[in-house]
Design a protein around this motif. Structure first.
Motif, PDB file in Angstrom:
ATOM      1  N   ASN A 117     -20.672   7.819 -27.964  1.00 23.57           N
ATOM      2  CA  ASN A 117     -19.694   7.506 -27.994  1.00 23.57           C
ATOM      3  C   ASN A 117     -18.286   7.644 -28.523  1.00 23.57           C
ATOM      4  OD1 ASN A 117     -17.854   6.086 -25.884  1.00 23.57           O
ATOM      5  ND2 ASN A 117     -18.133   4.134 -26.540  1.00 23.57           N
ATOM      6  N   GLY A 118     -18.383   8.626 -29.470  1.00 20.91           N
ATOM      7  CA  GLY A 118     -17.030   9.000 -30.226  1.00 20.91           C
ATOM      8  C   GLY A 118     -17.409   8.446 -31.590  1.00 20.91           C
ATOM      9  N   LEU A 119     -18.563   7.723 -31.862  1.00 25.17           N
ATOM     10  CA  LEU A 119     -18.959   7.459 -33.121  1.00 25.17           C
ATOM     11  C   LEU A 119     -19.906   8.429 -33.762  1.00 25.17           C
ATOM     12  CD1 LEU A 119     -18.737   5.360 -35.631  1.00 25.17           C
ATOM     13  CD2 LEU A 119     -20.576   3.855 -34.588  1.00 25.17           C
ATOM     14  N   VAL A 120     -19.770   8.845 -34.921  1.00 25.41           N
ATOM     15  CA  VAL A 120     -20.748   9.803 -35.606  1.00 25.41           C
ATOM     16  C   VAL A 120     -21.314   9.373 -36.794  1.00 25.41           C
ATOM     17  CG1 VAL A 120     -21.075  12.136 -36.477  1.00 25.41           C
ATOM     18  CG2 VAL A 120     -19.309  11.526 -34.877  1.00 25.41           C
ATOM     19  N   LEU A 121     -22.772   9.107 -36.875  1.00 29.03           N
ATOM     20  CA  LEU A 121     -23.220   8.419 -37.921  1.00 29.03           C
ATOM     21  C   LEU A 121     -24.290   9.023 -38.849  1.00 29.03           C
ATOM     22  CD1 LEU A 121     -23.659   6.049 -35.333  1.00 29.03           C
ATOM     23  CD2 LEU A 121     -23.729   4.482 -37.382  1.00 29.03           C
ATOM     24  N   PHE A 122     -24.309   9.057 -40.017  1.00 25.67           N
ATOM     25  CA  PHE A 122     -24.973   9.770 -40.709  1.00 25.67           C
ATOM     26  C   PHE A 122     -25.861   8.703 -42.004  1.00 25.67           C
ATOM     27  CE2 PHE A 122     -22.300  13.336 -39.551  1.00 25.67           C
ATOM     28  CZ  PHE A 122     -23.261  14.498 -39.598  1.00 25.67           C
ATOM     29  N   ARG A 123     -26.992   9.184 -41.875  1.00 22.32           N
ATOM     30  CA  ARG A 123     -27.873   8.425 -42.863  1.00 22.32           C
ATOM     31  C   ARG A 123     -28.164   9.400 -44.074  1.00 22.32           C
ATOM     32  NH1 ARG A 123     -33.769   7.135 -43.390  1.00 22.32           N
ATOM     33  NH2 ARG A 123     -34.131   5.428 -44.942  1.00 22.32           N
ATOM     34  N   VAL A 124     -27.748   9.306 -45.211  1.00 22.13           N
ATOM     35  CA  VAL A 124     -27.665  10.144 -46.324  1.00 22.13           C
ATOM     36  C   VAL A 124     -28.480   9.573 -47.742  1.00 22.13           C
ATOM     37  CG1 VAL A 124     -25.626  11.148 -45.434  1.00 22.13           C
ATOM     38  CG2 VAL A 124     -25.647   9.469 -47.126  1.00 22.13           C
ATOM     39  N   ASP A 125     -29.196  10.595 -48.356  1.00 21.11           N
ATOM     40  CA  ASP A 125     -29.552  10.023 -49.659  1.00 21.11           C
ATOM     41  C   ASP A 125     -28.656  11.026 -50.661  1.00 21.11           C
ATOM     42  OD1 ASP A 125     -30.935   9.526 -51.989  1.00 21.11           O
ATOM     43  OD2 ASP A 125     -33.037   9.934 -50.859  1.00 21.11           O
ATOM     44  N   SER A 126     -27.900   9.940 -51.260  1.00 22.31           N
ATOM     45  CA  SER A 126     -27.054  10.646 -52.547  1.00 22.31           C
ATOM     46  C   SER A 126     -28.166  10.879 -53.771  1.00 22.31           C
ATOM     47  CB  SER A 126     -26.000   9.424 -53.011  1.00 22.31           C
ATOM     48  OG  SER A 126     -25.243   9.379 -51.800  1.00 22.31           O
ATOM     49  N   ALA A 141     -20.241   6.775 -41.435  1.00 19.03           N
ATOM     50  CA  ALA A 141     -19.753   6.777 -39.831  1.00 19.03           C
ATOM     51  C   ALA A 141     -18.351   7.313 -39.882  1.00 19.03           C
ATOM     52  CB  ALA A 141     -20.115   5.505 -39.271  1.00 19.03           C
ATOM     53  N   MET A 142     -17.812   7.926 -38.843  1.00 15.70           N
ATOM     54  CA  MET A 142     -16.657   8.273 -38.517  1.00 15.70           C
ATOM     55  C   MET A 142     -16.189   8.146 -37.280  1.00 15.70           C
ATOM     56  SD  MET A 142     -14.851  12.160 -39.326  1.00 15.70           S
ATOM     57  CE  MET A 142     -15.360  12.112 -40.941  1.00 15.70           C
ATOM     58  N   MET A 143     -15.084   7.853 -36.734  1.00 13.41           N
ATOM     59  CA  MET A 143     -14.579   7.654 -35.547  1.00 13.41           C
ATOM     60  C   MET A 143     -13.100   7.902 -35.382  1.00 13.41           C
ATOM     61  SD  MET A 143     -14.761   3.630 -34.593  1.00 13.41           S
ATOM     62  CE  MET A 143     -14.085   2.371 -35.738  1.00 13.41           C
ATOM     63  N   ALA A 144     -12.288   7.801 -34.229  1.00 11.61           N
ATOM     64  CA  ALA A 144     -11.247   8.145 -34.182  1.00 11.61           C
ATOM     65  C   ALA A 144     -10.314   6.841 -33.539  1.00 11.61           C
ATOM     66  CB  ALA A 144     -10.627   9.241 -33.437  1.00 11.61           C
ATOM     67  N   VAL A 145      -9.360   6.286 -34.270  1.00 14.62           N
ATOM     68  CA  VAL A 145      -8.578   5.271 -33.552  1.00 14.62           C
ATOM     69  C   VAL A 145      -7.046   5.362 -33.745  1.00 14.62           C
ATOM     70  CG1 VAL A 145      -8.270   2.753 -33.747  1.00 14.62           C
ATOM     71  CG2 VAL A 145     -10.720   3.610 -34.533  1.00 14.62           C
ATOM     72  N   ASN A 146      -6.542   5.454 -32.365  1.00 12.57           N
ATOM     73  CA  ASN A 146      -4.996   5.653 -32.541  1.00 12.57           C
ATOM     74  C   ASN A 146      -4.436   6.644 -33.491  1.00 12.57           C
ATOM     75  OD1 ASN A 146      -4.563   3.439 -30.776  1.00 12.57           O
ATOM     76  ND2 ASN A 146      -4.423   1.918 -32.280  1.00 12.57           N
ATOM     77  N   GLY A 147      -5.164   7.849 -33.188  1.00  9.96           N
ATOM     78  CA  GLY A 147      -4.577   9.000 -34.014  1.00  9.96           C
ATOM     79  C   GLY A 147      -4.878   9.061 -35.420  1.00  9.96           C
ATOM     80  N   HIS A 148      -5.832   8.167 -35.929  1.00  9.87           N
ATOM     81  CA  HIS A 148      -6.365   8.220 -37.381  1.00  9.87           C
ATOM     82  C   HIS A 148      -7.806   8.419 -37.294  1.00  9.87           C
ATOM     83  CE1 HIS A 148      -2.395   6.132 -37.451  1.00  9.87           C
ATOM     84  NE2 HIS A 148      -2.357   6.448 -38.760  1.00  9.87           N
ATOM     85  N   THR A 149      -8.207   9.005 -38.203  1.00 14.64           N
ATOM     86  CA  THR A 149      -9.785   9.200 -38.759  1.00 14.64           C
ATOM     87  C   THR A 149     -10.136   7.945 -39.481  1.00 14.64           C
ATOM     88  OG1 THR A 149      -9.711  11.607 -38.432  1.00 14.64           O
ATOM     89  CG2 THR A 149     -11.535  10.517 -39.380  1.00 14.64           C
ATOM     90  N   VAL A 150     -11.144   7.040 -39.021  1.00 16.74           N
ATOM     91  CA  VAL A 150     -11.741   5.939 -39.564  1.00 16.74           C
ATOM     92  C   VAL A 150     -13.144   6.491 -40.453  1.00 16.74           C
ATOM     93  CG1 VAL A 150     -12.137   3.412 -39.404  1.00 16.74           C
ATOM     94  CG2 VAL A 150     -10.321   4.441 -38.261  1.00 16.74           C
ATOM     95  N   GLY A 151     -13.378   6.370 -41.402  1.00 20.68           N
ATOM     96  CA  GLY A 151     -14.488   6.504 -42.017  1.00 20.68           C
ATOM     97  C   GLY A 151     -15.116   5.132 -42.711  1.00 20.68           C
TER      98      GLY A 151
END
Length: 199
Positions: A117-126, A141-151
């Protein structure tokens, strides 16, 4: 972002020296109020971390009882550092395949990838944990809100479930709260977005 997280880690019970408790702050407006950050239950904003301009914003959250006067803080939850970063983005939002976030992770090893639903999630190992007692595994995670990219990001202590399912659920909860609290796009922007989808 990582430097701010390390500075605040003592307040969050992740292994660094603690600082004087601050007043409880549960909400902050970023990028001129286009993105409203509302903390999940049990978490508060670290006031000194909040930065915002017309183009970008940042905020860090931690456990309320570790950031504030414990007598007035909500019931303790899992120790975690949550970060929110906002940058200018396209009105149509984040690419559905999440490739932009995958590229941004660079050399970090992707353990799991979820798109919902527009939310992209990654589980990562640094290669290295954020703090001395932190887990190198964490969620982005990343999503769009009001023309902005929210990480979004969630970091936990080594061995905690923040690096597992709890971290995913925590970022989902944070994303829902941000979407609910943020204002609806103005009619002109909403119409433009619908036209883009139709095309």
């Amino acid at each position: 972002m990582v430097l701010i997280a390390v500075t605040a880690a003592g307040c969050l019970g992740l292994g660094l020296e603690s600082r004087r408790p601050a007043p409880a702050v549960r909400e902050a407006a970023l990028v001129g109020g286009a993105v409203i950050v509302t903390a999940p239950t049990g978490y508060c904003l670290e006031p000194g971390s909040v930065k915002s301009s017309a183009e970008s914003g940042f905020a860090l959250l931690g456990r309320c009882d570790l950031l504030t006067d414990s007598d007035t803080a909500p019931v303790p939850v899992a120790p975690a550092i949550l970060t929110i970063s906002v940058t200018a983005g396209e009105e149509t939002g984040v690419p559905a395949d999440g490739d932009s976030l995958a590229r941004a992770l660079g050399e970090e090893r992707i353990l799991e990838r979820i798109e919902d639903n527009g939310l992209v999630l990654f589980r990562v190992d640094s290669a290295e944990p954020v703090t001395r007692s932190g887990d190198s595994r964490h969620w982005r995670a990343m999503m769009a809100v009001n023309g902005h990219t929210v990480g979004l990001a969630a970091y936990g202590a080594e061995g905690s479930n923040i690096s597992g399912e709890s971290g995913q659920y925590l970022l989902r909860a944070l994303a829902r709260r941000i979407r609910k609290a943020s204002p609806e796009p103005p009619p002109a922007q909403a119409d433009h977005t619908e036209n883009d989808k139709a095309e």
